[in-house]
Enzyme design. Structure first.
Site, PDB file in Angstrom:
ATOM      1  CG  HIS A  73     102.635  12.399   2.144  1.00 26.30           C
ATOM      2  ND1 HIS A  73     101.662  11.830   2.953  1.00 26.30           N
ATOM      3  CD2 HIS A  73     102.208  12.203   0.867  1.00 26.30           C
ATOM      4  CE1 HIS A  73     100.718  11.320   2.190  1.00 26.30           C
ATOM      5  NE2 HIS A  73     101.019  11.522   0.921  1.00 26.30           N
ATOM      6  CB  CYS A 113      99.772  14.593   0.964  1.00 25.36           C
ATOM      7  SG  CYS A 113      98.576  13.626   0.055  1.00 25.36           S
ATOM      8  CG  ASN A 167      98.588   8.538   0.585  1.00 20.39           C
ATOM      9  OD1 ASN A 167      98.373   9.378   1.455  1.00 20.39           O
ATOM     10  ND2 ASN A 167      98.941   8.865  -0.648  1.00 20.39           N
TER      11      ASN A 167
HETATM   12  O1  UT7 Z   1      99.732  11.213  -1.578  1.00 14.82           O
HETATM   13  C1  UT7 Z   1      99.675  11.931  -2.756  1.00 14.82           C
HETATM   14  C2  UT7 Z   1     100.794  11.669  -3.656  1.00 14.82           C
HETATM   15  N1  UT7 Z   1     100.578  10.454  -4.399  1.00 14.82           N
HETATM   16  C3  UT7 Z   1     101.619   9.774  -4.806  1.00 14.82           C
HETATM   17  O2  UT7 Z   1     102.708  10.160  -4.517  1.00 14.82           O
HETATM   18  C4  UT7 Z   1     101.372   8.559  -5.667  1.00 14.82           C
HETATM   19  C5  UT7 Z   1     102.533   8.326  -6.528  1.00 14.82           C
HETATM   20  N2  UT7 Z   1     102.403   7.174  -7.415  1.00 14.82           N
HETATM   21  C6  UT7 Z   1     102.450   5.876  -7.013  1.00 14.82           C
HETATM   22  O3  UT7 Z   1     102.553   5.595  -5.847  1.00 14.82           O
HETATM   23  C7  UT7 Z   1     102.459   4.816  -8.089  1.00 14.82           C
HETATM   24  O4  UT7 Z   1     102.498   5.435  -9.351  1.00 14.82           O
HETATM   25  C8  UT7 Z   1     101.264   3.829  -8.029  1.00 14.82           C
HETATM   26  C9  UT7 Z   1     101.423   2.905  -6.829  1.00 14.82           C
HETATM   27  C10 UT7 Z   1      99.958   4.596  -7.918  1.00 14.82           C
HETATM   28  C11 UT7 Z   1     101.210   2.953  -9.276  1.00 14.82           C
HETATM   29  O5  UT7 Z   1     102.415   2.261  -9.424  1.00 14.82           O
HETATM   30  P1  UT7 Z   1     103.206   2.269 -10.825  1.00 14.82           P
HETATM   31  O6  UT7 Z   1     104.379   1.422 -10.643  1.00 14.82           O
HETATM   32  O7  UT7 Z   1     103.420   3.699 -11.205  1.00 14.82           O
HETATM   33  O8  UT7 Z   1     102.173   1.555 -11.784  1.00 14.82           O
HETATM   34  P2  UT7 Z   1     101.620   1.973 -13.203  1.00 14.82           P
HETATM   35  O9  UT7 Z   1     100.335   2.711 -13.033  1.00 14.82           O
HETATM   36  O10 UT7 Z   1     102.670   2.610 -14.041  1.00 14.82           O
HETATM   37  O11 UT7 Z   1     101.308   0.547 -13.814  1.00 14.82           O
HETATM   38  C12 UT7 Z   1     102.349  -0.436 -14.004  1.00 14.82           C
HETATM   39  C13 UT7 Z   1     101.727  -1.759 -14.376  1.00 14.82           C
HETATM   40  C14 UT7 Z   1     100.758  -1.682 -15.545  1.00 14.82           C
HETATM   41  O12 UT7 Z   1     100.873  -2.873 -16.293  1.00 14.82           O
HETATM   42  P3  UT7 Z   1     101.763  -2.930 -17.628  1.00 14.82           P
HETATM   43  O13 UT7 Z   1     101.210  -1.875 -18.533  1.00 14.82           O
HETATM   44  O14 UT7 Z   1     103.170  -2.636 -17.170  1.00 14.82           O
HETATM   45  O15 UT7 Z   1     101.547  -4.337 -18.093  1.00 14.82           O
HETATM   46  C15 UT7 Z   1      99.406  -1.650 -14.886  1.00 14.82           C
HETATM   47  O16 UT7 Z   1      98.403  -2.172 -15.692  1.00 14.82           O
HETATM   48  O17 UT7 Z   1     100.976  -2.269 -13.272  1.00 14.82           O
HETATM   49  C16 UT7 Z   1      99.628  -2.543 -13.703  1.00 14.82           C
HETATM   50  N3  UT7 Z   1      98.746  -2.220 -12.581  1.00 14.82           N
HETATM   51  C17 UT7 Z   1      98.362  -3.128 -11.665  1.00 14.82           C
HETATM   52  N4  UT7 Z   1      98.668  -4.444 -11.507  1.00 14.82           N
HETATM   53  C18 UT7 Z   1      98.127  -5.080 -10.452  1.00 14.82           C
HETATM   54  C19 UT7 Z   1      98.179  -1.028 -12.256  1.00 14.82           C
HETATM   55  N5  UT7 Z   1      97.438  -1.143 -11.154  1.00 14.82           N
HETATM   56  C20 UT7 Z   1      97.534  -2.438 -10.767  1.00 14.82           C
HETATM   57  C21 UT7 Z   1      97.000  -3.172  -9.679  1.00 14.82           C
HETATM   58  N6  UT7 Z   1      97.333  -4.474  -9.561  1.00 14.82           N
HETATM   59  N7  UT7 Z   1      96.218  -2.607  -8.740  1.00 14.82           N
END
Ligand code: UT7
Length: 322
Positions: free
Chosen positions: A249, A113, A279
């Site tokens: 980005h 990226c 993205n």
């Molecule tokens: O371009 C390259 C660079 N990449 C980035 O910069 C990506 C950076 N990271 C992110 O954008 C975020 O971390 C994500 C969007 C990928 C994920 O968001 P998050 O807020 O970090 O979610 P998480 O993985 O910590 O999960 C939080 C909660 C979990 O549930 P509990 O344990 O809190 O009950 C997951 O099970 O969200 C749940 N979850 C979902 N819920 C609905 C994870 N994926 C999903 C989903 N739909 N698709």
């Protein structure tokens, strides 16, 4: 030292628009969750017969048509991508051949990226050193081809697209001091597997798709980019309030908001491509810039900070005057 400036910009996106409801049918998720965690509303996916080189060609043709500029005298093509049609030949060589740019050298940049901003930084250096005068820099991706659609933590993030700019020798300076860097210790936090089964002893998921430690990359991006914004303005003897537009980005709208929050930079002076295009990795910055220019927000003479970050973990940035 020869100065450089951005003289033209183009973009290309595939036809198929994918909304968040599409993912409700393939993983356990909701439109509201995706919107609230990322800001993403739609992204575009290529079909089985469209590839990164096709988007590179289309974005270059768009640039050439919009700015009524010939590409015949381009003397270097730099393509940033992490989803090439194949590892070899390079996408830059495909573009060189397909657009008949017989006078151009051709090289791909492999910085995920951060690739497009690395490309602008390199183009500036090649022009400053007197080696080249007209460089086509492209950021292009077909991330849908390296997306694991069973991974509910990432598959909704990625989109396909391309953006292209011309960087040309100029009598006056329009591309300022640059920053480049990497946090290579984060290699296993964001990867697409290839031949090696591990990075620094950490076993990889060998599916040749994007795998990321979302939380960790999120935190790194906010802390590092907030720090590097300050480094970049200092290097250019400017202050943040002298920047008209910030184009980071587009990985996640929440990351952009957090960087603005951290630095005090006004969110309304940022340009993003995450909401409509998802993205798109190396294509996200030129797509955001293109739309800023096309919509009339960005005017000639505006001072714009470009800041790419991502897999590697790598980052690069500069300040350009459009
Ligand atoms: O371009 C390259 C660079 N990449 C980035 O910069 C990506 C950076 N990271 C992110 O954008 C975020 O971390 C994500 C969007 C990928 C994920 O968001 P998050 O807020 O970090 O979610 P998480 O993985 O910590 O999960 C939080 C909660 C979990 O549930 P509990 O344990 O809190 O009950 C997951 O099970 O969200 C749940 N979850 C979902 N819920 C609905 C994870 N994926 C999903 C989903 N739909 N698709």
């Amino acid at each position: 030292m020869t100065n450089a400036r951005l003289t033209a910009i183009g973009m290309a996106i595939p036809e198929s628009k994918i909304d968040n409801h599409y993912f409700e049918n393939i993983i356990e998720t909701t439109d509201e969750w995706i919107m609230s965690r990322t800001g993403i509303r739609t992204r575009y996916h290529t079909g089985p017969d469209e590839f990164t080189s096709d988007l590179c060609v289309k974005a270059s043709q768009d640039l050439s048509a919009k700015y009524n500029t010939s590409l015949d005298d381009v003397d270097m093509i730099l393509v940033a991508t992490t989803s090439p049609d194949q590892p070899m030949p390079s996408m830059a060589c495909r573009v060189q051949y397909r657009l008949n740019m017989t006078n151009a050298g051709a090289l791909d940049i492999y910085a995920a990226c951060a690739g497009f901003s690395y490309g602008v930084v390199m183009a500036r250096g090649l022009i400053a050193g007197g080696m080249h005068r007209k460089i086509l820099v492209i950021g292009a991706e077909t991330l849908s081809k390296v997306t694991d659609f069973t991974d509910r933590s990432s598959c909704f993030l990625f989109g396909d697209g391309a953006g292209a700019v011309l960087v040309e020798a100029s009598p006056t300076p329009h591309i300022g001091a640059c920053i480049t860097g990497a946090s290579g210790e984060g290699g296993a936090d964001l990867y697409i597997s290839g031949f090696a089964p591990s990075i620094d002893g950490q076993e990889l998921k060998m599916n040749r798709c994007i795998v990321q430690n979302g939380r960790k990359v999120f935190k790194w991006a906010v802390t590092k980019m907030a720090e590097q914004m300050k480094v970049l303005v200092e290097k250019n003897s400017l202050t943040l309030d002298q920047i008209d537009w910030f184009v980071p980005h587009s990985a996640n709208l929440r990351i952009i908001e957090a960087i603005c929050n951290e630095t005090g930079f006004p969110l309304e002076k940022t340009l993003e491509s995450i909401v409509d295009f998802g993205n798109t990795s190396s294509a996200s910055i030129p797509i955001a810039l293109y739309n800023g220019i096309q919509s009339g927000k960005v005017k000639r003479g505006d001072r714009i900070m470009l800041l790419g970050f991502g897999g590697g973990l790598a980052y690069a940035g500069t300040i350009v005057e459009w």
